[in-house]
Each structure stands twice: as C-alpha cells, then as structure tokens.
Scaffold this active site. Structure first.
Site, PDB file in Angstrom:
ATOM      1  N   GLU A  38       0.868  -1.159   0.000  1.00 38.68           N
ATOM      2  CA  GLU A  38       0.000   0.000   0.000  1.00 38.68           C
ATOM      3  C   GLU A  38       0.918   1.226   0.000  1.00 38.68           C
ATOM      4  O   GLU A  38       1.842   1.294   0.810  1.00 38.68           O
ATOM      5  CB  GLU A  38      -0.872  -0.012   1.270  1.00 38.68           C
ATOM      6  CG  GLU A  38      -1.852   1.137   1.264  1.00 38.68           C
ATOM      7  CD  GLU A  38      -2.721   1.213   2.516  1.00 38.68           C
ATOM      8  OE1 GLU A  38      -2.701   0.279   3.339  1.00 38.68           O
ATOM      9  OE2 GLU A  38      -3.415   2.238   2.645  1.00 38.68           O
ATOM     10  N   ARG A 266       5.974 -13.370   8.743  1.00 33.76           N
ATOM     11  CA  ARG A 266       6.619 -12.098   8.434  1.00 33.76           C
ATOM     12  C   ARG A 266       7.976 -12.032   9.113  1.00 33.76           C
ATOM     13  O   ARG A 266       8.270 -12.798  10.037  1.00 33.76           O
ATOM     14  CB  ARG A 266       5.749 -10.936   8.882  1.00 33.76           C
ATOM     15  CG  ARG A 266       5.571 -10.846  10.401  1.00 33.76           C
ATOM     16  CD  ARG A 266       4.504  -9.852  10.805  1.00 33.76           C
ATOM     17  NE  ARG A 266       4.844  -8.484  10.486  1.00 33.76           N
ATOM     18  CZ  ARG A 266       4.159  -7.732   9.612  1.00 33.76           C
ATOM     19  NH1 ARG A 266       3.115  -8.199   8.980  1.00 33.76           N
ATOM     20  NH2 ARG A 266       4.525  -6.493   9.388  1.00 33.76           N
ATOM     21  N   LYS A 276       4.916   0.476   9.260  1.00 30.35           N
ATOM     22  CA  LYS A 276       4.930   1.793   8.630  1.00 30.35           C
ATOM     23  C   LYS A 276       4.413   2.865   9.579  1.00 30.35           C
ATOM     24  O   LYS A 276       4.896   3.985   9.582  1.00 30.35           O
ATOM     25  CB  LYS A 276       4.106   1.752   7.343  1.00 30.35           C
ATOM     26  CG  LYS A 276       4.898   1.112   6.191  1.00 30.35           C
ATOM     27  CD  LYS A 276       4.147   1.189   4.885  1.00 30.35           C
ATOM     28  CE  LYS A 276       3.321  -0.040   4.699  1.00 30.35           C
ATOM     29  NZ  LYS A 276       2.622  -0.111   3.424  1.00 30.35           N
TER      30      LYS A 276
HETATM   31  P1  ATP Z   1       3.170  -2.478   7.768  1.00 29.54           P
HETATM   32  O1  ATP Z   1       2.558  -3.362   8.800  1.00 29.54           O
HETATM   33  O2  ATP Z   1       4.583  -2.123   7.994  1.00 29.54           O
HETATM   34  O3  ATP Z   1       2.329  -1.305   7.418  1.00 29.54           O
HETATM   35  P2  ATP Z   1       2.033  -3.823   5.629  1.00 29.54           P
HETATM   36  O4  ATP Z   1       1.916  -5.285   5.648  1.00 29.54           O
HETATM   37  O5  ATP Z   1       0.836  -3.005   5.910  1.00 29.54           O
HETATM   38  O6  ATP Z   1       3.249  -3.397   6.507  1.00 29.54           O
HETATM   39  P3  ATP Z   1       2.031  -3.532   2.869  1.00 29.54           P
HETATM   40  O7  ATP Z   1       2.358  -2.315   2.113  1.00 29.54           O
HETATM   41  O8  ATP Z   1       0.628  -3.967   2.922  1.00 29.54           O
HETATM   42  O9  ATP Z   1       2.612  -3.312   4.286  1.00 29.54           O
HETATM   43  O10 ATP Z   1       2.976  -4.755   2.474  1.00 29.54           O
HETATM   44  C1  ATP Z   1       3.279  -5.170   1.190  1.00 29.54           C
HETATM   45  C2  ATP Z   1       3.717  -6.600   1.236  1.00 29.54           C
HETATM   46  O11 ATP Z   1       4.844  -6.734   2.091  1.00 29.54           O
HETATM   47  C3  ATP Z   1       2.620  -7.462   1.806  1.00 29.54           C
HETATM   48  O12 ATP Z   1       2.473  -8.590   0.981  1.00 29.54           O
HETATM   49  C4  ATP Z   1       3.108  -7.840   3.168  1.00 29.54           C
HETATM   50  O13 ATP Z   1       2.684  -9.115   3.520  1.00 29.54           O
HETATM   51  C5  ATP Z   1       4.623  -7.775   3.012  1.00 29.54           C
HETATM   52  N1  ATP Z   1       5.247  -7.450   4.294  1.00 29.54           N
HETATM   53  C6  ATP Z   1       5.029  -6.375   5.078  1.00 29.54           C
HETATM   54  N2  ATP Z   1       5.731  -6.450   6.217  1.00 29.54           N
HETATM   55  C7  ATP Z   1       6.450  -7.603   6.154  1.00 29.54           C
HETATM   56  C8  ATP Z   1       7.378  -8.256   7.033  1.00 29.54           C
HETATM   57  N3  ATP Z   1       7.722  -7.752   8.214  1.00 29.54           N
HETATM   58  N4  ATP Z   1       7.906  -9.440   6.621  1.00 29.54           N
HETATM   59  C9  ATP Z   1       7.570  -9.965   5.441  1.00 29.54           C
HETATM   60  N5  ATP Z   1       6.716  -9.410   4.570  1.00 29.54           N
HETATM   61  C10 ATP Z   1       6.143  -8.237   4.917  1.00 29.54           C
HETATM   62 MG    MG Z   2      -0.944  -3.257   5.089  1.00 24.20          MG
END
Ligand code: ATP
Ligand code: MG
Length: 559
Positions: A38, A266, A276
């Site tokens: 996102e 993760r 984020k």
């Molecule tokens: P955050 O919790 O930091 O906001 P998010 O999952 O909301 O992270 P996205 O932009 O939705 O962030 O993530 C894009 C991709 O990266 C998704 O497929 C998510 O599963 C993966 N991702 C995010 N954080 C991790 C992590 N700590 N380890 C592995 N993959 C991750």
């Molecule tokens: Mg997300």
C-alpha cells in the site's frame, strides 16, 4: 516447466507447493506472484523479505512477478510513496517489466462486480451507523445479529448503491456488505463491508470516486484479474483466507480465475520497528532525519547506510521462509552485510580520532611511498600509494602513557609496526597545560620497511594504521549504530523512549586523500574500524562525508 528453469538453491514450503502445482498441471506451468504494497509509507527491511520471495520465485520458475499498488485508501496514500517504493524494488535488483498495476485501475470493474453481487442477492446496502454495526457484530462467544437492512430488495440495493456512487450521501451514511453469515465463528465472514463512502481525493483517481472498495474485497479480485497463481501474504491474513476464497468463488462466473492465497511468517527483527505506522511516527516526531535516515530500517535508509542488495539477498536466503513466527536477531542481518562487504569493499585508511605522531629521526623534507593492498585476499584489486613522512596522524587510543596489561600498541619504549611502512619505537609524548595529549614522538627503524627484504627482522606485537599529515584530508564521519538500545522496542514502555541516545555520533576525521574523489555510495572498509560508504547526498570532493555501515565485529553481544 521449461528445461532452462534454474533449480532453486534453498527450498521452502512455498516452492514445494509450486513444484506440486506444476507436477499436477494446476496452473499449466504458470507461476505469477505479486508484490502488493500500500503506498502509505516507505518500504522497510520486512518488505525486502517479501520482495525477494515473490520476485525470486518468479525468476526461478521463469514466471512473472507483478508490482501492484494496493491503493484503496485515499486519505493515506501519496505519489511520493509510490516513487520511493518503485525505486527501492529496483535497487534490490528487480524489474517488473510491463507488470506495473494499481488496484485503483480496477475501480470500474470492482464496482461492476459489486453490482453483480447485489443482483445475485449476495450483497446489500446497510444503513446502520458505525455504533450499531459494532453492537450487532457479536463477540468471540456470541454470534452477530443480522442488520435490519439485510433483506432489502435487489432493486433497493442497486438504487442505493448507485446513489452512494453518485455522491448523494455523506461519509458513513451507508456501506455495502456481502451477505455471508453473521453467526460465523470467523469475524471476517460476518457480512464484511466491501464498500464505504469517503469524500476524499485519491492520488490517482482524483475526485472521480466517493466510494472506495475495502482491502479484503479488492485484493483477491486484483489477484484474479491479473491471473496471479500464488498470492503470498503474511500470517495475519490466514483468517481472511475464507473471505478471499468466498469472493473469488462468487465471481468465478465473471472472472474465471481463482488465485491461491498462501501465508508465510513475516520478518520480525530485533532492535528495530517494522511497521509503517511506527516509522511514520519516528520521522514526523523528528527522532530521525527523514525517511532515509541511515538508522531507520527503511530500504532508502539501508541504502544510505551502505547496506547492499546482495547483503539483503544473503539475509533472506539465510533466514528462509516458514509458516512459524519467530524473531531474527539484528546481528544476523549485520553479519550478512559484513560478509558481502568483506568480499567487495576496497580497503582504505581513516584516522577517526587523530593525534600527531612525529618521527624524530625522519628527515624533515623527505617523503617516500608505501604500498597498501586494496584487498588483503584479492591481489587483482591492486595496490595504492600512501606517502610516508615525518608527521603522521594516528589514533589517539593507539597510545597509552602507562600501558595496561595486554596493550601492545604505542607507549614509551615500546615498538609497533606502522602498517605498510616501518617499525617505530616510541620515545614519549607531550601534553598541553590541561594534560591533554598533544603529540607522540618516535624513531623509525629504516631497515624494517614493509615489502623490503628483511623487513620483519624486528618482531613486534602491535600493528597500527596511520596517515601522512601533509596529504590526509578532513572528512565528516557519521558513526551510526543501532537505533534502539533494547531488542524489543516498545515492549516495556513507549518505543520512542527506547531509542539509543548514541545511535549516531558525528566526528571530524582524517582520511586518505583519494577518498575525496570516491563517487557517492562507494563502499569501503576503513581498516580496523568497519565498513563505510560515501554519503549518497552530502559527500563531495570539497566536503567528504562517510557513513559507518557496520563495524568489523558484533560489539552488541558484550553490552
Ligand atoms: P506495515 O505493517 O509495515 O504497514 P504492511 O503489511 O501493511 O506493513 P504492505 O504495504 O501492505 O505493508 O505490504 C506489502 C507486502 O509486504 C505485503 O504482501 C506484506 O505481507 C509484506 N510485508 C510487510 N511487512 C512484512 C514483514 N515484516 N515481513 C515480510 N513481509 C512483509
Ligand atoms: Mg498493510
């Protein structure tokens, strides 16, 4: 699968699934993954795991990995984030080719699918307010209660939904929900909302829409529209999988594709925060200097710190992919960076806390050249010249007036080798009125020059680095360290209070003059100190600036 497909080096359960699918002709050999951030912040180290996984699978199976922005939330998303995310994925070495997508490009189709669900009696406009909806949602022990609007006619639902789209209602007045089961033990199936009213400008669609689809509805449909085969996400989406499958099952007649969601653990890393929301807080509170502050676990921060894409690759290979949540120690990542940099970084000399050493028996106007290898194990990387002269810079802590046990460097009467040059014998030091060390004095042994026959006739235990005062250059050196002083920031108190007060120290140092002309982002090992990078933005020949990437050893074990 084609014969040319490379065999993966490290297998994991996802590769096993793909191998099985290929053996069973499930997708007819197609392997299509996606990386779907996102655009509401900068990518962090955790995303690197997902990027290497998704793009890595596509590469190893001769498939494709789609770069997709999951941009369904108009209020938090910005073009700045889109640009930086693309730059970071490219920096890690991946290319999406023609496969760049935005969920917002599907808004028209997602809307049409929603009308289809209404027509099938599978979706309804709910006019309860947020409090009523919450109250009727039930709990873990109690089932939810059906909305009084659940049995609206298809005609009424269509009419209301069209008027929602036309902007006739205020935010929150109505939502569109799918009709699944208010009594399901899985909350995600208790008639989840798939559209809400938001009179907000979107970074790509502007004011064209005032209703926006929610993530769970958008994501699975985007996957199906792009004919993704393996939709890999983190474990917290496991409970959402029944909804993912429900939506795609209902729309099978319209789309004809049902991607498979697969969850993996993760990345959880000690000494950082990987969310984020928390990263935004660090940036906005001024705790760090922007998104690319080298202490921040963002990929732009990593780049500025001097971390390498190859180091991240090594790291993701080493930690593997599993279904069980675990914590990885920060030292694992730092070791990977060290390992990569040790192979590639040329050696240079920097004196970080300079004090003058005068070689009293070396003629005042003489100069001679010493040769230093650019890499101790790689002669093909060549050598460079360092000028030896009477006045040299050495490290302040390489001298001790009264040496403690085990100190083999400079002290009155002791001999050490000046690396790549001569053995010297220390004769003492001078101090200012406050007792601060001013200059150290020594005599050199002319027959001991490194690289000449018999140079090792005098055995010494200490070996120190030095630079010629005359030609060394001033530089700003930023000594970065871990941003947090505890392994689990925020576990005991507000995570902001766990910031390491010594996470950066800026010093004036002396460096080899040739380092002035190093292009920005060139990485070096400063002998005995660690790995450093010429700052991506601030370094120039007139004002050299180097950032410490990582020390030579893990010093955190001892703290
Ligand atoms: P955050 O919790 O930091 O906001 P998010 O999952 O909301 O992270 P996205 O932009 O939705 O962030 O993530 C894009 C991709 O990266 C998704 O497929 C998510 O599963 C993966 N991702 C995010 N954080 C991790 C992590 N700590 N380890 C592995 N993959 C991750
Ligand atoms: Mg997300």
């Amino acid at each position: 699968m084609s014969e040319t497909t490379e065999k993966p080096v490290v297998s994991n359960f996802i590769r096993n699934i793909i191998d099985d699918d290929n053996a069973n002709q499930k997708w007819h050999g197609r392997v299509a993954t996606r990386f779907p951030p996102e655009p509401n912040g900068y990518l962090h180290y955790g995303h690197a795991k997902s990027i290497f996984l998704n793009f890595g699978l596509a590469r190893d199976y001769a498939g494709e990995c789609h770069m997709r922005f999951d941009d369904t939330n108009p209020e938090k998303e910005e073009q700045e984030y889109v640009d930086s995310i693309l730059e970071s994925v490219r920096w890690l070495g991946f290319d999406w080719g023609e496969h760049l997508y935005y969920a917002s490009d599907y808004f028209d189709r997602l809307y049409a699918f929603a009308e289809y669900l209404i027509e099938q009696g599978l979706a309804y406009v709910d006019s309860q307010n947020a409090d009523e909806m919450r109250a009727n949602r039930g709990t873990h022990l109690e089932p939810g209660r059906n909305s009084p609007w659940r049995e609206r006619s298809v005609a009424d639902n269509l009419d209301l939904f069209r008027r929602m789209k036309a902007g006739e209602f205020a935010d929150g007045e109505h939502v569109l929900r799918v009709k699944i089961d208010m009594a399901s033990p899985n909350f995600n199936l208790r008639d989840p909302v798939i559209y809400r009213i938001r009179h907000a400008e979107h970074h790509r669609t502007g004011n064209q829409w005032c209703i926006y689809p929610l993530y769970d509805y958008t994501h699975c449909l985007s996957d199906a529209l792009e004919q993704i085969t393996h939709s890999i996400c983190t474990l917290e989406f496991e409970d959402h999988r029944p909804l993912y499958d429900w939506v795609l099952d209902q729309l099978m007649p319209r789309i004809g594709w049902h991607s498979q969601q697969i969850e993996f653990a993760r990345l959880n890393l000690t000494y950082v925060v990987l969310s984020k929301r928390k990263l935004i807080q660090l940036v906005e509170s001024g705790a760090v200097n922007g998104w690319d502050d080298p202490r921040l676990p963002t990929l732009v921060g990593a780049r500025r710190r001097g971390f390498t894409p190859e180091g991240f690759k090594l790291f993701t290979d080493r930690i593997g992919v599993s279904k069980a949540d675990s914590w990885i120690d920060m030292s694992v990542l730092e070791d990977c960076m060290r390992e990569d940099l040790n192979q590639r970084a040329e050696r240079r000399i920097a004196v970080l806390d300079p004090v003058k050493l005068i070689i009293d028996n070396y003629p005042l106007d003489s100069r001679e050249t010493c040769l230093a290898p650019n890499h101790p194990l790689k002669p093909e990387m060549g050598k460079r010249e360092i000028e030896f002269q009477r006045e040299l810079w050495i490290e302040r802590d390489d001298y001790m007036e009264t040496p403690v046990k085990g100190f083999f460097r400079l002290s009155p009467g002791n001999k050490v080798r000046l690396r790549y040059a001569f053995v010297i014998e220390c004769s003492g030091a001078t101090y200012d009125a406050n007792g601060h060390l001013l200059t150290i004095h020594a005599n050199y042994l002319p027959e001991t020059k490194s690289g000449t026959p018999g140079s090792d006739s005098v055995k010494v235990k200490g070996n120190i680095h030095w630079l010629p005062v005359h030609t060394a250059t001033d530089a700003e050196v930023r000594l970065y360290d871990r941003l947090f002083r505890v392994p689990h920031p925020g576990a005991e108190q507000d995570f902001i209070l766990d910031i390491n007060p010594e996470s950066v120290r800026i010093i004036q140092a002396q460096i080899e003059s040739s380092l002035r002309d190093a292009p920005a982002e060139t990485r070096f090992q400063f002998e005995r100190h660690g790995y450093f990078v010429a700052d991506r933005y601030d370094h120039s020949p007139d004002t050299p600036v180097f950032n410490r990437t990582v020390g030579l050893k893990d010093t955190w074990q001892k703290r």
